[in-house]
Design a protein around this motif. Structure first.
Motif, PDB file in Angstrom:
ATOM      1  N   GLY A 199       0.756  -1.300   0.118  1.00  0.00           N
ATOM      2  CA  GLY A 199      -0.091  -0.004  -0.085  1.00  0.00           C
ATOM      3  C   GLY A 199       0.809   1.287   0.250  1.00  0.00           C
ATOM      4  O   GLY A 199       0.506   2.263  -0.715  1.00  0.00           O
ATOM      5  N   ILE A 200       1.841   1.241   0.736  1.00  0.00           N
ATOM      6  CA  ILE A 200       2.826   2.350   0.992  1.00  0.00           C
ATOM      7  C   ILE A 200       3.401   2.688  -0.285  1.00  0.00           C
ATOM      8  O   ILE A 200       3.532   3.891  -0.970  1.00  0.00           O
ATOM      9  CB  ILE A 200       3.981   2.276   1.798  1.00  0.00           C
ATOM     10  CG1 ILE A 200       3.370   2.209   3.081  1.00  0.00           C
ATOM     11  CG2 ILE A 200       5.050   3.327   1.877  1.00  0.00           C
ATOM     12  CD1 ILE A 200       4.395   1.708   4.401  1.00  0.00           C
ATOM     13  N   ILE A 201       3.886   1.516  -1.087  1.00  0.00           N
ATOM     14  CA  ILE A 201       4.807   1.580  -2.555  1.00  0.00           C
ATOM     15  C   ILE A 201       3.384   2.061  -3.670  1.00  0.00           C
ATOM     16  O   ILE A 201       4.023   3.249  -4.188  1.00  0.00           O
ATOM     17  CB  ILE A 201       5.280   0.295  -2.992  1.00  0.00           C
ATOM     18  CG1 ILE A 201       6.545   0.038  -2.148  1.00  0.00           C
ATOM     19  CG2 ILE A 201       5.433   0.256  -4.426  1.00  0.00           C
ATOM     20  CD1 ILE A 201       7.143  -1.269  -2.146  1.00  0.00           C
ATOM     21  N   LEU A 258       9.452   6.772 -15.281  1.00  0.00           N
ATOM     22  CA  LEU A 258       9.272   5.001 -15.541  1.00  0.00           C
ATOM     23  C   LEU A 258      10.599   4.444 -14.573  1.00  0.00           C
ATOM     24  O   LEU A 258      10.450   3.458 -14.109  1.00  0.00           O
ATOM     25  CB  LEU A 258       9.587   4.693 -16.918  1.00  0.00           C
ATOM     26  CG  LEU A 258       8.436   4.775 -17.772  1.00  0.00           C
ATOM     27  CD1 LEU A 258       8.676   4.551 -19.413  1.00  0.00           C
ATOM     28  CD2 LEU A 258       7.269   3.995 -17.315  1.00  0.00           C
ATOM     29  N   LEU A 259      11.729   5.413 -14.632  1.00  0.00           N
ATOM     30  CA  LEU A 259      12.817   4.885 -13.978  1.00  0.00           C
ATOM     31  C   LEU A 259      12.267   4.807 -12.404  1.00  0.00           C
ATOM     32  O   LEU A 259      12.669   3.792 -11.714  1.00  0.00           O
ATOM     33  CB  LEU A 259      14.052   5.645 -14.018  1.00  0.00           C
ATOM     34  CG  LEU A 259      14.990   5.469 -15.113  1.00  0.00           C
ATOM     35  CD1 LEU A 259      16.110   6.574 -15.084  1.00  0.00           C
ATOM     36  CD2 LEU A 259      15.544   4.055 -14.905  1.00  0.00           C
ATOM     37  N   MET A 264      10.724   1.674  -7.543  1.00  0.00           N
ATOM     38  CA  MET A 264      10.064   1.521  -6.435  1.00  0.00           C
ATOM     39  C   MET A 264       9.393  -0.087  -6.526  1.00  0.00           C
ATOM     40  O   MET A 264       9.296  -0.768  -5.370  1.00  0.00           O
ATOM     41  CB  MET A 264       8.678   2.104  -6.728  1.00  0.00           C
ATOM     42  CG  MET A 264       8.690   3.632  -6.101  1.00  0.00           C
ATOM     43  SD  MET A 264       8.855   3.669  -4.571  1.00  0.00           S
ATOM     44  CE  MET A 264       9.291   5.557  -4.313  1.00  0.00           C
ATOM     45  N   ASN A 265       9.178  -0.665  -7.800  1.00  0.00           N
ATOM     46  CA  ASN A 265       8.606  -1.752  -7.958  1.00  0.00           C
ATOM     47  C   ASN A 265       9.625  -2.906  -7.586  1.00  0.00           C
ATOM     48  O   ASN A 265       9.305  -4.233  -7.002  1.00  0.00           O
ATOM     49  CB  ASN A 265       7.991  -2.142  -9.259  1.00  0.00           C
ATOM     50  CG  ASN A 265       6.875  -1.644  -9.649  1.00  0.00           C
ATOM     51  OD1 ASN A 265       5.990  -1.525  -8.753  1.00  0.00           O
ATOM     52  ND2 ASN A 265       6.595  -1.143 -10.791  1.00  0.00           N
ATOM     53  N   ASN A 266      10.921  -2.527  -7.798  1.00  0.00           N
ATOM     54  CA  ASN A 266      12.017  -3.664  -7.496  1.00  0.00           C
ATOM     55  C   ASN A 266      11.923  -3.847  -5.767  1.00  0.00           C
ATOM     56  O   ASN A 266      12.078  -4.778  -5.211  1.00  0.00           O
ATOM     57  CB  ASN A 266      13.302  -3.091  -7.889  1.00  0.00           C
ATOM     58  CG  ASN A 266      13.552  -3.352  -9.342  1.00  0.00           C
ATOM     59  OD1 ASN A 266      13.008  -4.345  -9.762  1.00  0.00           O
ATOM     60  ND2 ASN A 266      14.475  -2.809  -9.991  1.00  0.00           N
ATOM     61  N   GLY A 271      10.758  -6.745  -0.838  1.00  0.00           N
ATOM     62  CA  GLY A 271      10.215  -6.971   0.380  1.00  0.00           C
ATOM     63  C   GLY A 271       9.719  -8.425   0.875  1.00  0.00           C
ATOM     64  O   GLY A 271       9.398  -8.419   2.094  1.00  0.00           O
ATOM     65  N   LYS A 272       9.424  -9.301  -0.219  1.00  0.00           N
ATOM     66  CA  LYS A 272       9.005 -10.442   0.035  1.00  0.00           C
ATOM     67  C   LYS A 272       9.679 -11.467   0.906  1.00  0.00           C
ATOM     68  O   LYS A 272       9.083 -12.281   1.453  1.00  0.00           O
ATOM     69  CB  LYS A 272       8.361 -11.232  -1.105  1.00  0.00           C
ATOM     70  CG  LYS A 272       7.129 -10.637  -1.766  1.00  0.00           C
ATOM     71  CD  LYS A 272       6.396 -11.397  -2.995  1.00  0.00           C
ATOM     72  CE  LYS A 272       5.250 -10.428  -3.355  1.00  0.00           C
ATOM     73  NZ  LYS A 272       5.197 -10.371  -4.800  1.00  0.00           N
TER      74      LYS A 272
END
Lengths: 277, 356
Positions: A199-201, A258-259, A264-266, A271-272
């Motif tokens: 949610g934060i991301i 996009l960068l 962020m997505n990385n 995080g998992k």
């Protein structure tokens, strides 16, 4: 039979494909065309390299500053708000959430114009300060005013995804942590925060991206004194009528967006793995 | 002083009374099961003991200390949750270490404890696995391991086997009993499964609608239910309205039958409980009542028969096959006739009505 059905159902996606083609792909191709050509229609890379111009670099840097500060303030304000909302022990929780979201339904311009009124030298804020004998402040047409406007505008976009991710955490898990001896701050930092990371991301992306490219807020609350990269691009299109340069800078900005999103997505994927023991 | 004591504990949610002045004592090292249908207050009782809820009135004592207002994180009590409630962002070792790290134990101690606990629940070597990679049964074992490494004085288990399939549930029952032996701590177990309760517990507390219906050993509860609710909830039974003519003689369904109960008074209305396996079938005319078989279902170990006698239909379990339509007579030895008082107060009457 099934393959026939599949052809038929995939045909249903046609209107959407058409929409994407007309409203996303074609405009992008146009922008790319303008960015790669000059006035006379000849190929050039000047519109991209123009970002190296000190004025443009300064605007880009300022945009990053404003976007980062806005995002951080939104996060600091939104997380406790979402947490409080989530922990409210009332039956009509969705109504309270609705109240938080309500400003989003009002015209964006109207909200910013309202802030212009509040913050101006003879505005509501200064009248109140004067009344209290605290003197006046000149905040309108500064970076602070731009950040204030953006925080006000984008805060709900931060609260909502965080609230949603908090709702997905089972009460059991929080109780289990307390059962194992955790005090509230241990629960917050070791259970709730890591489990609401998604949610934060998404909140950070939803606030950071528009703050990086916005020009309306800085136009109205920055009064031309706060020149963000969005303003530069807007002026190229409207005042300077230089669509080629505007398109080039737009594409550069898009690359930066996009960068940031891929970074962020990385972070999200990493995080998992959980945290070290 | 009892080890755990509930003293007139009441709790309501949204104006609905869940527990009404509950008194309950639990001995140290016992395996106590709170048994009852959903909404009977058993889970609320457990949550009050765990510290997740505060009672509206009354007190809870542990080892003589009032813990009514002590928050969950300070109680020497750990819980195994129904849906495991493992921390999904941590490995198995991190899950088990959670409580120990809060207690600031040394890393060596923690590592030893993790090894010990995983061995105890038969999952050696699972330290660095992800929670997602485990089956439901394995997750429940990890939840148990995570609770017991903290060496609680009391372990609370909230329908921990509810989500598992039958075979696994049965083997976990034996494992839990073994675990209880090894740990030598008090287990408080909540379930709505009467078979689970009968198998595992030293003491069963049967609850309904916020009241304790009966406390006793599994044998007591099964063989001598104190009221119709308990009789009905634990196992299957024929519950018939009757009249106690005098000591050792009861009348029901128009016949007088000898029994072994005394002290109910003369001509007193009572409930008569007869377990289906205690009814013996014979040639017509040989028993105290004649009837006709109206249903016969094969159940594996036994046949379940319906026997119609006038307006009353008996449930009978036999190992012999009877044909539908066959004439039979019924017999019950006096010892297997259980007499119960009719509910005394209107409250209890209401409870009983609701239950139907």
């Amino acid at each position: 039979m099934i393959s026939k059905l599949r052809t038929r159902t995939s045909f249903l996606a046609g209107p959407y494909a058409l929409w994407v083609l007309i409203c996303t792909v074609l405009p992008l191709l146009f922008i790319l065309y303008y960015a790669l050509t000059n006035d006379n229609g000849h190929f050039t890379l000047d519109n991209f390299t123009a970002i190296a111009d000190p004025i443009h670099l300064k605007s880009l840097w300022l945009s990053f500053q404003v976007a980062i500060i806005t995002t951080v303030i939104c996060l600091i304000m939104a997380y406790p708000a979402a947490l409080i909302l989530h922990n409210l022990k009332i039956s009509n929780k969705s109504f309270v959430v609705f109240l938080f979201i309500l400003p989003m339904w009002m015209n964006f311009m109207l909200r910013i114009l309202a802030w212009q009124n509040i913050l101006s030298n003879n505005g509501i804020l200064n009248n109140i300060l004067k009344f209290l004998g605290l003197g006046t402040i000149h905040i309108l047409y500064t970076k602070s005013a731009v950040i204030l406007g953006m925080v006000y505008d984008f805060l709900p976009y931060m609260i909502l995804p965080i609230y949603n991710s908090l709702s997905k955490i089972n009460d059991d898990i929080v109780e289990a942590a307390a059962d194992l001896g955790a005090k509230w701050h241990t629960i917050l930092f070791r259970i709730t925060l890591p489990l609401s990371k998604d949610g934060i991301i998404s909140g950070v992306i939803m606030v950071f991206v528009p703050s990086l490219s916005s020009f309306v807020v800085s136009n109205l609350l920055g009064g031309g004194k706060v020149l963000l990269i969005g303003n530069v691009i807007e002026q190229e299109f409207t005042l300077a009528r230089n669509w080629n340069l505007g398109s080039g800078l737009s594409i550069i900005l898009m690359i930066f967006v996009l960068l940031s999103m891929s970074i962020m997505n990385n972070e999200d994927d990493a995080g998992k793995g959980g945290m070290p023991l | 002083m009892e080890f755990i004591q509930f003293d007139k504990v009441s709790k309501s949610y949204d104006g609905q009374l869940i527990l009404d002045e509950l008194d309950l004592n639990v001995k140290e090292n016992s395996f106590v099961t709170l048994l009852g249908p959903s909404g009977c207050g058993k889970t609320t009782t457990l949550r009050l003991l765990g510290g997740f809820e505060k009672p509206d009135s009354g007190n809870i004592y542990l080892n003589g200390t009032d813990i009514t207002l002590l928050p969950a994180n300070l109680r020497p009590i750990n819980t195994v949750f129904q849906k495991y409630a493992l921390f999904p962002h941590m490995t198995i070792a991190e899950n088990i270490a959670f409580g120990l790290k809060i207690q600031k134990k040394s890393q060596d101690y923690i590592n030893d404890k993790i090894k010990y606990a995983l061995k105890l629940v038969n999952l050696d070597g699972f330290e660095n696995r992800d929670i997602d990679s485990l089956s439901g049964g394995q997750q429940q074992r990890i939840a148990i391991a995570r609770a017991i490494v903290n060496e609680p004085k009391v372990l609370l288990l909230d329908e921990p086997l509810g989500a598992l399939d039958l075979k696994l549930r049965q083997s976990m029952q034996y494992e839990l009993m073994k675990l209880k032996q090894e740990l030598g701590i008090t287990f408080i177990y909540v379930t709505h499964d009467q078979e689970e309760a009968l198998t595992m517990s030293d003491t069963i507390v049967v609850m309904n609608q916020g009241y304790i219906q009966q406390i006793g050993t599994p044998e007591d509860i099964y063989n001598e239910p104190e009221n119709a609710f308990v009789a009905d909830f634990i196992g299957e039974s024929n519950i018939i309205e009757g009249i106690m003519i005098k000591d050792e003689l009861v009348q029901f369904l128009g016949v007088q039958v000898p029994c072994v109960d005394k002290g109910f008074g003369n001509m007193k209305p009572v409930d008569v409980v007869i377990r289906p396996e205690d009814v013996e079938l014979d040639q017509p005319g040989k028993g105290f009542m004649d009837g006709i078989i109206t249903g016969c279902i094969f159940k594996g170990v036994h046949y379940e028969l319906d026997v119609q006698c006038g307006n009353w239909e008996w449930m009978v379990h036999t190992t012999k096959y009877f044909e539908v339509g066959q004439q039979v007579s019924l017999n019950v030895i006096p010892f297997n006739i259980q007499i119960m008082n009719k509910p005394a107060s209107e409250d209890e009457e209401v409870l009983k009505e609701d239950d139907k």
